[in-house]
Motif scaffolding. Structure first.
Motif, PDB file in Angstrom:
ATOM      1  N   PRO A 193       0.834  -1.198   0.000  1.00  0.00           N
ATOM      2  CA  PRO A 193       0.000   0.000   0.000  1.00  0.00           C
ATOM      3  C   PRO A 193       0.869   1.248   0.000  1.00  0.00           C
ATOM      4  N   PRO A 194       0.346   2.353  -0.519  1.00  0.00           N
ATOM      5  CA  PRO A 194       1.145   3.566  -0.537  1.00  0.00           C
ATOM      6  C   PRO A 194       1.432   4.052   0.884  1.00  0.00           C
ATOM      7  N   VAL A 195       2.629   4.535   1.080  1.00  0.00           N
ATOM      8  CA  VAL A 195       3.033   5.077   2.367  1.00  0.00           C
ATOM      9  C   VAL A 195       2.877   6.581   2.310  1.00  0.00           C
ATOM     10  N   PRO A 196       2.217   7.183   3.301  1.00  0.00           N
ATOM     11  CA  PRO A 196       2.048   8.640   3.275  1.00  0.00           C
ATOM     12  C   PRO A 196       3.396   9.351   3.250  1.00  0.00           C
ATOM     13  N   GLY A 197       3.478  10.416   2.477  1.00  0.00           N
ATOM     14  CA  GLY A 197       4.700  11.189   2.392  1.00  0.00           C
ATOM     15  C   GLY A 197       5.652  10.731   1.308  1.00  0.00           C
ATOM     16  N   ARG A 198       5.304   9.701   0.593  1.00  0.00           N
ATOM     17  CA  ARG A 198       6.149   9.215  -0.497  1.00  0.00           C
ATOM     18  C   ARG A 198       5.453   9.476  -1.825  1.00  0.00           C
ATOM     19  N   SER A 199       6.219   9.569  -2.863  1.00  0.00           N
ATOM     20  CA  SER A 199       5.688   9.849  -4.187  1.00  0.00           C
ATOM     21  C   SER A 199       4.751   8.742  -4.652  1.00  0.00           C
ATOM     22  N   ALA A 200       3.586   9.133  -5.162  1.00  0.00           N
ATOM     23  CA  ALA A 200       2.620   8.151  -5.654  1.00  0.00           C
ATOM     24  C   ALA A 200       3.158   7.424  -6.885  1.00  0.00           C
ATOM     25  N   VAL A 201       3.871   8.139  -7.738  1.00  0.00           N
ATOM     26  CA  VAL A 201       4.439   7.519  -8.939  1.00  0.00           C
ATOM     27  C   VAL A 201       5.517   6.508  -8.542  1.00  0.00           C
ATOM     28  N   ALA A 202       6.371   6.885  -7.605  1.00  0.00           N
ATOM     29  CA  ALA A 202       7.416   5.970  -7.155  1.00  0.00           C
ATOM     30  C   ALA A 202       6.801   4.741  -6.495  1.00  0.00           C
ATOM     31  N   ASN A 203       5.746   4.937  -5.699  1.00  0.00           N
ATOM     32  CA  ASN A 203       5.063   3.797  -5.082  1.00  0.00           C
ATOM     33  C   ASN A 203       4.448   2.886  -6.130  1.00  0.00           C
ATOM     34  N   ALA A 204       3.879   3.487  -7.183  1.00  0.00           N
ATOM     35  CA  ALA A 204       3.261   2.685  -8.241  1.00  0.00           C
ATOM     36  C   ALA A 204       4.320   1.879  -9.003  1.00  0.00           C
ATOM     37  N   VAL A 205       5.423   2.512  -9.345  1.00  0.00           N
ATOM     38  CA  VAL A 205       6.498   1.812 -10.059  1.00  0.00           C
ATOM     39  C   VAL A 205       7.066   0.698  -9.193  1.00  0.00           C
ATOM     40  N   TYR A 206       7.304   1.004  -7.920  1.00  0.00           N
ATOM     41  CA  TYR A 206       7.856   0.005  -6.998  1.00  0.00           C
ATOM     42  C   TYR A 206       6.879  -1.161  -6.820  1.00  0.00           C
ATOM     43  N   GLY A 207       5.612  -0.851  -6.594  1.00  0.00           N
ATOM     44  CA  GLY A 207       4.613  -1.899  -6.405  1.00  0.00           C
ATOM     45  C   GLY A 207       4.412  -2.765  -7.643  1.00  0.00           C
ATOM     46  N   LEU A 208       4.583  -2.174  -8.822  1.00  0.00           N
ATOM     47  CA  LEU A 208       4.420  -2.917 -10.072  1.00  0.00           C
ATOM     48  C   LEU A 208       5.628  -3.804 -10.378  1.00  0.00           C
ATOM     49  N   LEU A 209       6.826  -3.295 -10.177  1.00  0.00           N
ATOM     50  CA  LEU A 209       8.021  -4.014 -10.608  1.00  0.00           C
ATOM     51  C   LEU A 209       8.685  -4.860  -9.520  1.00  0.00           C
ATOM     52  N   ASN A 210       8.430  -4.584  -8.251  1.00  0.00           N
ATOM     53  CA  ASN A 210       9.135  -5.302  -7.188  1.00  0.00           C
ATOM     54  C   ASN A 210       8.862  -6.808  -7.153  1.00  0.00           C
ATOM     55  N   PRO A 211       7.636  -7.289  -7.378  1.00  0.00           N
ATOM     56  CA  PRO A 211       7.421  -8.747  -7.308  1.00  0.00           C
ATOM     57  C   PRO A 211       8.000  -9.534  -8.485  1.00  0.00           C
ATOM     58  N   ILE A 212       8.266  -8.886  -9.591  1.00  0.00           N
ATOM     59  CA  ILE A 212       8.696  -9.600 -10.796  1.00  0.00           C
ATOM     60  C   ILE A 212      10.039 -10.309 -10.615  1.00  0.00           C
ATOM     61  N   PRO A 213      11.077  -9.640 -10.102  1.00  0.00           N
ATOM     62  CA  PRO A 213      12.348 -10.363  -9.920  1.00  0.00           C
ATOM     63  C   PRO A 213      12.217 -11.540  -8.952  1.00  0.00           C
ATOM     64  N   PHE A 214      11.396 -11.383  -7.918  1.00  0.00           N
ATOM     65  CA  PHE A 214      11.201 -12.482  -6.979  1.00  0.00           C
ATOM     66  C   PHE A 214      10.639 -13.708  -7.700  1.00  0.00           C
ATOM     67  N   GLY A 215       9.708 -13.492  -8.609  1.00  0.00           N
ATOM     68  CA  GLY A 215       9.161 -14.599  -9.394  1.00  0.00           C
ATOM     69  C   GLY A 215      10.216 -15.263 -10.267  1.00  0.00           C
ATOM     70  N   PHE A 216      11.060 -14.454 -10.884  1.00  0.00           N
ATOM     71  CA  PHE A 216      12.148 -15.018 -11.692  1.00  0.00           C
ATOM     72  C   PHE A 216      13.108 -15.840 -10.839  1.00  0.00           C
ATOM     73  N   PHE A 217      13.443 -15.333  -9.645  1.00  0.00           N
ATOM     74  CA  PHE A 217      14.382 -16.046  -8.780  1.00  0.00           C
ATOM     75  C   PHE A 217      13.775 -17.347  -8.242  1.00  0.00           C
ATOM     76  N   VAL A 218      12.484 -17.337  -7.940  1.00  0.00           N
ATOM     77  CA  VAL A 218      11.826 -18.578  -7.499  1.00  0.00           C
ATOM     78  C   VAL A 218      11.809 -19.591  -8.637  1.00  0.00           C
ATOM     79  N   ALA A 219      11.498 -19.129  -9.845  1.00  0.00           N
ATOM     80  CA  ALA A 219      11.509 -20.036 -10.999  1.00  0.00           C
ATOM     81  C   ALA A 219      12.914 -20.586 -11.242  1.00  0.00           C
ATOM     82  N   ALA A 220      13.944 -19.757 -11.067  1.00  0.00           N
ATOM     83  CA  ALA A 220      15.317 -20.232 -11.230  1.00  0.00           C
ATOM     84  C   ALA A 220      15.651 -21.288 -10.181  1.00  0.00           C
ATOM     85  N   LEU A 221      15.159 -21.107  -8.959  1.00  0.00           N
ATOM     86  CA  LEU A 221      15.369 -22.118  -7.922  1.00  0.00           C
ATOM     87  C   LEU A 221      14.711 -23.437  -8.313  1.00  0.00           C
TER      88      LEU A 221
END
Length: 147
Positions: free
Chosen positions: A4-32
């Protein structure tokens, strides 16, 4: 898992982070998973697939890590919690382990075993612990606001 967005942080940065952060984790789990299959079968296809998944995970991990770096240590350090700092360092160490894992996966055939599996496990476990810490922090903050 979305954050969820944290108050005081950029909404765009939160959106980019929330969208892209889970993707590498999925790649690393698949690699495992691919590493474990390769360790059991010896079919080189699985090792090469794991190498590609690790490489893609590292490339996609760049943007959310830069956003996280900026939010935790530069722009929002007043509202950053200890969990944010621990999550940052866990992800940093996981990325270093993934880089080492990419180098291990550049070896020929069965020379990547068992180091490839262990580095994949370390990467996945560190990122998972970071996700759990952030989820617990968010739940505790939500309960304190509503209860």
């Amino acid at each position: 898992m979305s954050y969820p967005p944290v108050p005081g942080r950029s909404a765009v940065a939160n959106a980019v982070y929330g969208l892209l952060n889970p993707i590498p984790f999925g790649f690393f789990v698949a690699a495992l998973v691919f590493d474990v299959i390769y360790a059991r079968t010896g079919t080189i296809l699985w090792a090469k697939g794991a190498a590609w998944l690790i490489a893609f995970g590292l490339v996609i991990a760049i943007i959310p890590r830069l956003v996280n770096l900026t939010q935790v240590w530069i722009t929002s350090r007043r509202i950053s919690t200890g969990a944010d700092h621990v999550d940052f360092w866990l992800n940093f160490v996981a990325i270093v382990a993934a880089i080492l894992n990419a180098f291990v996966h550049s070896r020929d055939a069965y020379a990547i075993m068992p180091a490839g599996v262990w580095l994949s496990v370390i990467t996945v476990v560190l990122i998972a612990i970071g996700h759990v810490l952030i989820a617990v922090r968010y739940t505790a903050r939500r309960e304190s606001l509503h209860g």
